[in-house]
Design a protein around this motif. Structure first.
Motif, mmCIF file in Angstrom:
data_model
loop_
_atom_site.group_PDB
_atom_site.id
_atom_site.type_symbol
_atom_site.label_atom_id
_atom_site.label_comp_id
_atom_site.label_asym_id
_atom_site.label_seq_id
_atom_site.Cartn_x
_atom_site.Cartn_y
_atom_site.Cartn_z
ATOM 1 N N VAL A 274 -26.740 107.868 56.881
ATOM 2 C CA VAL A 274 -27.786 108.779 57.383
ATOM 3 C C VAL A 274 -27.234 110.192 57.508
ATOM 4 O O VAL A 274 -27.906 111.175 57.157
ATOM 5 N N VAL A 275 -26.006 110.301 57.989
ATOM 6 C CA VAL A 275 -25.351 111.614 58.101
ATOM 7 C C VAL A 275 -25.193 112.246 56.715
ATOM 8 O O VAL A 275 -25.441 113.445 56.531
ATOM 9 N N ILE A 276 -24.793 111.442 55.736
ATOM 10 C CA ILE A 276 -24.637 111.936 54.364
ATOM 11 C C ILE A 276 -25.977 112.421 53.815
ATOM 12 O O ILE A 276 -26.066 113.480 53.172
ATOM 13 N N LEU A 277 -27.040 111.662 54.076
ATOM 14 C CA LEU A 277 -28.382 112.059 53.640
ATOM 15 C C LEU A 277 -28.786 113.385 54.270
ATOM 16 O O LEU A 277 -29.389 114.235 53.602
ATOM 17 N N LYS A 278 -28.452 113.573 55.537
ATOM 18 C CA LYS A 278 -28.780 114.814 56.236
ATOM 19 C C LYS A 278 -28.013 115.993 55.639
ATOM 20 O O LYS A 278 -28.552 117.098 55.500
ATOM 21 N N ILE A 279 -26.754 115.743 55.261
ATOM 22 C CA ILE A 279 -25.939 116.803 54.662
ATOM 23 C C ILE A 279 -26.472 117.178 53.282
ATOM 24 O O ILE A 279 -26.548 118.365 52.921
ATOM 25 N N ILE A 280 -26.864 116.184 52.498
ATOM 26 C CA ILE A 280 -27.362 116.438 51.134
ATOM 27 C C ILE A 280 -28.691 117.184 51.165
ATOM 28 O O ILE A 280 -28.864 118.195 50.473
ATOM 29 N N ASP A 281 -29.638 116.695 51.964
ATOM 30 C CA ASP A 281 -30.969 117.322 52.015
ATOM 31 C C ASP A 281 -31.672 116.879 53.301
ATOM 32 O O ASP A 281 -32.347 115.846 53.324
ATOM 33 N N SER A 282 -31.534 117.668 54.356
ATOM 34 C CA SER A 282 -32.086 117.299 55.659
ATOM 35 C C SER A 282 -33.616 117.289 55.654
ATOM 36 O O SER A 282 -34.240 116.458 56.323
ATOM 37 N N GLU A 283 -34.236 118.203 54.900
ATOM 38 C CA GLU A 283 -35.696 118.256 54.851
ATOM 39 C C GLU A 283 -36.275 117.030 54.160
ATOM 40 O O GLU A 283 -37.282 116.465 54.593
#
Length: 213
Positions: free
Chosen positions: A25-34
């Motif tokens: 989830v953290v990685i997903l937020k870093i890649i594209d939080s929107e």
């Protein structure tokens, strides 16, 4: 004493898997939080799905691979828990979970590849694009809710039966939203939709459970 030791071992590797899921989830937020926010609330945001259809992003990039891994791992944990509680012949442990995980990943990959190939073969890719994008978007959306429910069930006195009923309920909600937002396509091609449900939804599920039971 042996039973207590077994539960501790099971609890420890499940905790590690949950930490990995949190890291995803953290990685997903870093890649594209929107985009992550969009998928979390996709179940209630048809506009986000329409935007995804218009942008036509590649489902092979890092964000979607990570999202797919998060969702399939979450679903595998829930399915593993269900099997370990209701199938006396099912052996518990990380190796059994790995087996369930591989089957779940294989199930979704094969289904996705066949759907894409058939949509291209019959030249209906653009017609059914919203249908496919919404289906996976709703799956990803409920996966985040299921992850939270699993953590609560795992580390609270809450009975696991609640998790199973909640999972069934969320999948029913997903189905309702999916049919509602695709009603024009579905009811205009109802016969083919019924064939699709039988061939790509019901039959694969029977095969899936047959492999694990």
């Amino acid at each position: 004493m042996q039973a207590i030791e077994k539960n501790l071992i099971d609890s420890s590797w499940i905790t590690i898997v949950l930490v990995v899921l949190l890291a995803l989830v953290v990685i997903l937020k870093i890649i594209d939080s929107e985009r992550l926010k969009g998928y979390v609330f996709a179940l209630f945001n048809k506009g986000f799905i329409e935007l995804e259809v218009e942008e036509a992003p590649s489902f092979l990039d890092a964000f979607y691979n990570t999202l797919f891994l998060f969702s399939t791992t979450t679903l595998s944990l829930i399915l593993y828990t269900f099997l370990s509680k209701h199938n006396l012949a099912f052996e518990t442990g990380f190796s059994s979970f790995s087996y369930v995980f591989l089957i779940v990943v294989g199930y979704f990959l094969v289904k996705w590849i066949l759907e894409m190939l058939l949509s291209r073969l019959f030249l209906i890719k653009n017609t059914v694009r919203f249908y496919f994008v919404s289906k996976f978007s709703y799956l990803y959306s409920i996966s985040f809710l299921l992850f939270i429910l699993f953590v609560i069930t795992m580390y609270s006195p809450l009975n696991s039966v609640v998790l199973f009923y909640a999972t069934v309920f969320l999948f029913l909600v997903r189905l309702i939203f999916h049919i509602t937002n695709n009603k024009n396509l579905i009811f205009s091609q109802l016969f083919y939709f019924i064939l699709y449900i039988c061939a790509f939804e019901i039959a694969p599920l029977f095969i899936l459970f047959k492999l694990m039971l």
